[in-house]
Design a protein around this motif. Structure first.
Motif, PDB file in Angstrom:
ATOM      1  N   GLY A 144      39.309  41.134  47.192  1.00 17.63           N
ATOM      2  CA  GLY A 144      39.952  40.562  48.381  1.00 17.63           C
ATOM      3  C   GLY A 144      38.968  40.354  49.513  1.00 17.63           C
ATOM      4  O   GLY A 144      37.860  40.905  49.514  1.00 17.63           O
ATOM      5  N   SER A 165      43.302  35.279  48.339  1.00 16.88           N
ATOM      6  CA  SER A 165      44.539  35.255  47.550  1.00 16.88           C
ATOM      7  C   SER A 165      45.537  34.227  48.066  1.00 16.88           C
ATOM      8  O   SER A 165      46.408  33.775  47.327  1.00 16.88           O
ATOM      9  CB  SER A 165      45.184  36.632  47.541  1.00 16.88           C
ATOM     10  OG  SER A 165      45.687  36.947  48.831  1.00 16.88           O
ATOM     11  N   CYS A 215      45.896  29.438  45.195  1.00 14.32           N
ATOM     12  CA  CYS A 215      46.615  30.027  44.068  1.00 14.32           C
ATOM     13  C   CYS A 215      46.193  29.387  42.753  1.00 14.32           C
ATOM     14  O   CYS A 215      45.852  30.083  41.779  1.00 14.32           O
ATOM     15  CB  CYS A 215      48.117  29.874  44.293  1.00 14.32           C
ATOM     16  SG  CYS A 215      49.148  30.389  42.909  1.00 14.32           S
ATOM     17  N   ASN A 224      42.543  30.284  41.832  1.00 11.08           N
ATOM     18  CA  ASN A 224      42.407  31.654  41.335  1.00 11.08           C
ATOM     19  C   ASN A 224      42.977  31.795  39.930  1.00 11.08           C
ATOM     20  O   ASN A 224      42.395  32.473  39.075  1.00 11.08           O
ATOM     21  CB  ASN A 224      43.105  32.634  42.280  1.00 11.08           C
ATOM     22  CG  ASN A 224      42.231  33.039  43.454  1.00 11.08           C
ATOM     23  OD1 ASN A 224      41.024  33.232  43.315  1.00 11.08           O
ATOM     24  ND2 ASN A 224      42.840  33.170  44.629  1.00 11.08           N
ATOM     25  N   THR A 270      43.955  45.812  42.666  1.00 12.02           N
ATOM     26  CA  THR A 270      43.469  45.471  44.001  1.00 12.02           C
ATOM     27  C   THR A 270      43.850  46.563  44.973  1.00 12.02           C
ATOM     28  O   THR A 270      44.861  47.252  44.782  1.00 12.02           O
ATOM     29  CB  THR A 270      44.039  44.123  44.482  1.00 12.02           C
ATOM     30  OG1 THR A 270      43.570  43.844  45.804  1.00 12.02           O
ATOM     31  CG2 THR A 270      45.561  44.150  44.504  1.00 12.02           C
ATOM     32  N   THR A 299      47.508  41.253  48.838  1.00  8.61           N
ATOM     33  CA  THR A 299      47.006  40.584  47.638  1.00  8.61           C
ATOM     34  C   THR A 299      47.814  41.000  46.421  1.00  8.61           C
ATOM     35  O   THR A 299      48.193  40.173  45.585  1.00  8.61           O
ATOM     36  CB  THR A 299      45.526  40.938  47.425  1.00  8.61           C
ATOM     37  OG1 THR A 299      44.776  40.506  48.569  1.00  8.61           O
ATOM     38  CG2 THR A 299      44.977  40.278  46.176  1.00  8.61           C
ATOM     39  N   LEU A 320      49.753  38.340  44.074  1.00  8.13           N
ATOM     40  CA  LEU A 320      49.395  38.156  42.673  1.00  8.13           C
ATOM     41  C   LEU A 320      50.538  38.553  41.748  1.00  8.13           C
ATOM     42  O   LEU A 320      50.822  37.870  40.757  1.00  8.13           O
ATOM     43  CB  LEU A 320      48.155  38.990  42.332  1.00  8.13           C
ATOM     44  CG  LEU A 320      46.852  38.658  43.076  1.00  8.13           C
ATOM     45  CD1 LEU A 320      45.737  39.577  42.602  1.00  8.13           C
ATOM     46  CD2 LEU A 320      46.453  37.206  42.869  1.00  8.13           C
ATOM     47  N   TYR A 353      52.304  34.551  42.265  1.00  9.73           N
ATOM     48  CA  TYR A 353      51.484  33.752  41.358  1.00  9.73           C
ATOM     49  C   TYR A 353      52.208  33.376  40.063  1.00  9.73           C
ATOM     50  O   TYR A 353      51.989  32.277  39.529  1.00  9.73           O
ATOM     51  CB  TYR A 353      50.181  34.481  41.036  1.00  9.73           C
ATOM     52  CG  TYR A 353      49.052  34.225  42.016  1.00  9.73           C
ATOM     53  CD1 TYR A 353      49.302  34.103  43.387  1.00  9.73           C
ATOM     54  CD2 TYR A 353      47.730  34.108  41.582  1.00  9.73           C
ATOM     55  CE1 TYR A 353      48.279  33.885  44.288  1.00  9.73           C
ATOM     56  CE2 TYR A 353      46.697  33.886  42.477  1.00  9.73           C
ATOM     57  CZ  TYR A 353      46.968  33.773  43.824  1.00  9.73           C
ATOM     58  OH  TYR A 353      45.953  33.542  44.716  1.00  9.73           O
TER      59      TYR A 353
END
Length: 713
Positions: free
Chosen positions: A476, A513, A530, A533, A547, A552, A556, A560
């Motif tokens: 991050g 993120s 997004c 990544n 993380t 984050t 995620l 995501y």
């Protein structure tokens, strides 16, 4: 025609008219809600929907967060359910001239009814006491909040006096199964049967009229929640808590993003407006309201509801008020337009919702304008309010009717950012830096892995150095660039090595993120980050991510997947460290004699229900004395950094992080621990502003565990 027939015909006419008015008020509001955007009304029984519905509607789980008012509400709620049978019995008595429902064990039924009436009177009295004697700041005072208390009081009294005069009229003897009505009958024992009969019908009609008035008033007041709250709770979203709605940015026909007018809200969001009970629990815990900012979650919902009702009436030509002659319809509600910044708030040394409530009360007023002419952002919700939200979800956690506040704030921010280009300067700068260099400071994207050179004797492998890694450590932006947060990254890496975990980082290939842009309303930038990544994760076959940043972690894990991240387990570093300690792969052997209080991160706790793991780690460390703040776990107060506020200045009232630090200092800790780099920064700044940094340190869970595992000073 006999009196009984006349009474029956009048009864049918009055009840029919009352039911018609009730239907009209409800139907018109239904038409207003239909003006909103179509929404998916989830109704599947999967995911514990039925259990949650029962626990919130019938067990009043959320209301019991405040046990006193929760118990009071439960008494009134179930009391009215029980009294419906008594009301039916009383109607039969009046229509038949003294008959009764054929209920087995009628004496016990009568006793239960009178006890219920008494208990409801006590509960209503306590409600008045909390509002007018205790004067709880979150509760409104005035004729509108008092009206229902008067209706309840007089409704209960008409029941008792009807039953009391019935005893005299029909010459019933005093009974232990009817103690209250027998007492009333004893007081008026000198009345003739004819006078008693007349008195009975006077109170019988009064009871009926108050009951119908209550029925007609319900949909035109906050008490509409009696109908809408169960629906709102049943149709609540099934997605992870706080997940934001995905915008279809590829839709070439779309001419608007976010919410710029009331009709842009979804029908489910509009149902929230009418479910609000105006209890103030949301505002009571809101970090913005508690520190003298403009935002009050309760007033936000109320203002949106008022505006929807008034604009809906204008669009549909269907008045929300029935009967029309009883209500004034001139003018519409709007804000005065005065900025909250620069307002003469009370002392910033006080953590109090009073200034915010006064500001809202003073500026939301009826004006001689047309509802269609009002701007949603400006005339209904000011930008000061919209940018005060930390997205902590404490308001939603407290709401007894399942309202969601944060998604509405974000939808308004999306309108400001994507359509109007209106963003506070510091926020705009942070987003520009993220867009250019993938971090909020604008530091070189090629320096993202520079922090790894600060760990002596240990390698921090990238995905290219260790292609067979088990876990990807997503560092991050804070853990990569912020000097204080780098210490967390270094501590975590040392612990991973000690536990024998095969891990790797993306290094300079890692990007932001996207949490900050998304919470600030820049959906376009979020979706870009997004997708980039996710492509990187897929490129290296990532199956598990850890993380140290809850923001984050939440993005995620919960957001995501909607954009294509599949079959990837996402862990917070406290979850992994807790597992490693319990498996014996990490041994916290060195004693740490500290009195530690743990501050719950909103995005770790309320968003993802991670409360125990950080505490288990601390409890596993010898010498640690763990003490809890008054506001902890799901009731914990935000540090003030969420929703992009980490990168913006607070210009009104007290700093949120100072207020939270003060709450931590009340338990006399030597260490304030956290599990979030944002929280750590805010709490550390708080100790400096309170000038206690020499005796109270702020540390991440990983740093404290590292100290115990390796025996560091």
């Amino acid at each position: 025609m006999t009196w009984q027939w006349i009474n029956f015909i009048l009864f049918l006419a009055v009840v029919g008219y009352g039911l018609y008015l009730f239907y009209k008020a409800v139907f018109h509001r239904y038409l207003y809600v239909k003006l909103g955007q179509p929404a998916e009304f989830h109704s599947s029984l999967q995911g514990g929907r039925l259990q949650e519905f029962v626990s919130q509607v019938f067990a009043q789980k959320k209301l019991m967060k405040d046990p006193k008012s929760g118990l009071m509400h439960i008494v009134i709620f179930y009391g009215f359910i029980i009294l419906q049978f008594g009301a039916l019995d009383l109607i039969v008595k009046g229509l038949t001239g003294g008959g009764a429902l054929p209920i087995p064990g009628y004496d016990a039924f009568s006793l239960m009814q009178e006890i219920t009436v008494f208990v409801i009177l006590v509960a209503a009295g306590y409600a008045a006491y909390r509002r007018y004697v205790e004067k709880l700041p979150r509760l409104k005072r005035g004729w509108k909040p008092s009206l229902v208390l008067f209706l309840i009081f007089f409704l209960m009294m008409t029941v008792l006096f009807s039953l009391g005069f019935e005893r005299i009229w029909l010459m019933h003897e005093a009974s232990v199964y009817a103690p209250l009505s027998s007492l009333i009958a004893a007081v008026f024992s000198g009345m003739s049967e004819t006078a008693a009969k007349a008195a009975f019908y006077m109170f019988w009609w009064a009871h009926l009229l108050i009951l119908l008035a209550f029925l007609v008033y319900i949909p035109q007041s906050k008490h509409f929640h009696l109908l809408t709250a169960p629906l709102n709770i049943w149709f609540r979203r099934a997605e992870p808590a706080g997940r934001l709605k995905k915008l279809d940015l590829d839709n070439e026909e779309a001419d608007n993003f976010g919410v710029g007018k009331i009709e842009d809200f979804t029908q489910k969001q509009m149902l929230d407006f009418y479910a609000c009970v105006e209890c103030g629990r949301c505002t009571n815990v809101c970090p913005a309201s508690n520190t003298g900012k403009a935002l009050s979650p309760m007033h936000m919902i109320m203002k949106l509801r008022d505006h929807l009702t008034e604009k809906g009436a204008a669009i549909t030509s269907k008045s929300p008020w029935v009967p029309g002659f009883a209500f004034s319809s001139s003018g519409v509600h709007a804000m005065s337009g005065i900025s909250a910044n620069g307002t003469n708030w009370d002392s910033p040394e006080v953590t109090d919702i009073g200034p915010t409530l006064e500001w809202q009360k003073g500026h939301w007023a009826v004006q001689e304008r047309k509802a269609e002419e009002l701007e949603l952002i400006g005339d209904v919700m000011t930008e000061d309010e919209i940018w005060s939200c930390t997205t902590c979800r404490n308001c939603e956690d407290q709401c007894p009717v399942g309202n969601e506040h944060v998604d509405k704030i974000i939808d308004l921010r999306r309108q400001l950012v994507l359509m109007q280009g209106s963003v506070p300067a510091e926020g705009q700068r942070a987003m520009q830096n993220i867009e250019r260099q993938s971090n909020p400071w604008g530091l070189s994207r090629n320096d993202r892995e520079k922090w790894t050179g600060e760990i002596e004797g240990l390698a921090v492998p990238t995905v290219k150095d260790n292609p067979d890694f088990d876990i990807l450590f997503f560092v991050g932006s804070m853990g990569s660039y912020d000097l204080r947060s780098r210490k967390i990254s270094r501590a975590f890496v040392r612990l991973l090595h000690e536990a024998g975990v095969s891990f790797a980082i993306l290094g300079n290939e890692e990007k932001n993120s996207g949490d900050t842009p998304r919470r600030m309303g820049n959906e376009f930038l979020f979706q870009q980050l997004c997708q980039e990544n996710i492509e990187t994760f897929q490129k290296y076959g990532v199956k598990k991510i850890v993380t140290a940043c809850p923001h984050t972690y939440n993005t995620l894990k919960n957001e995501y997947p909607e954009f294509g991240l599949e079959n990837v387990e996402v862990l917070h570093h406290t979850e992994l460290l807790d597992r490693l300690v319990r498996e014996g792969k990490l041994n916290p052997q060195y004693e740490i004699k500290e009195r530690i209080t743990y501050h719950d991160s909103c995005y770790l706790g309320r968003y993802n229900n991670v409360y125990e793991q950080p505490r288990r780690i601390l409890k596993a460390i010898p010498g640690v004395e763990l003490v809890e703040m008054e506001r902890n776990r799901e009731n914990g107060m935000c540090c003030g950094a969420g929703g992009g506020m980490m990168w913006m200045e607070e210009t009104a009232g007290k700093r949120v992080n100072v207020a939270r630090t003060e709450q931590a200092l009340q338990v006399n800790p030597t260490v304030i621990s956290s599990a979030c780099p944002y929280c750590l920064t805010m709490m550390e700044d708080g100790t400096k502003m309170k000038e206690v940094e020499d005796r109270v340190k702020a540390k991440d869970i990983a740093e404290i565990l590292e100290q115990s595992v390796f025996g560091l000073n």
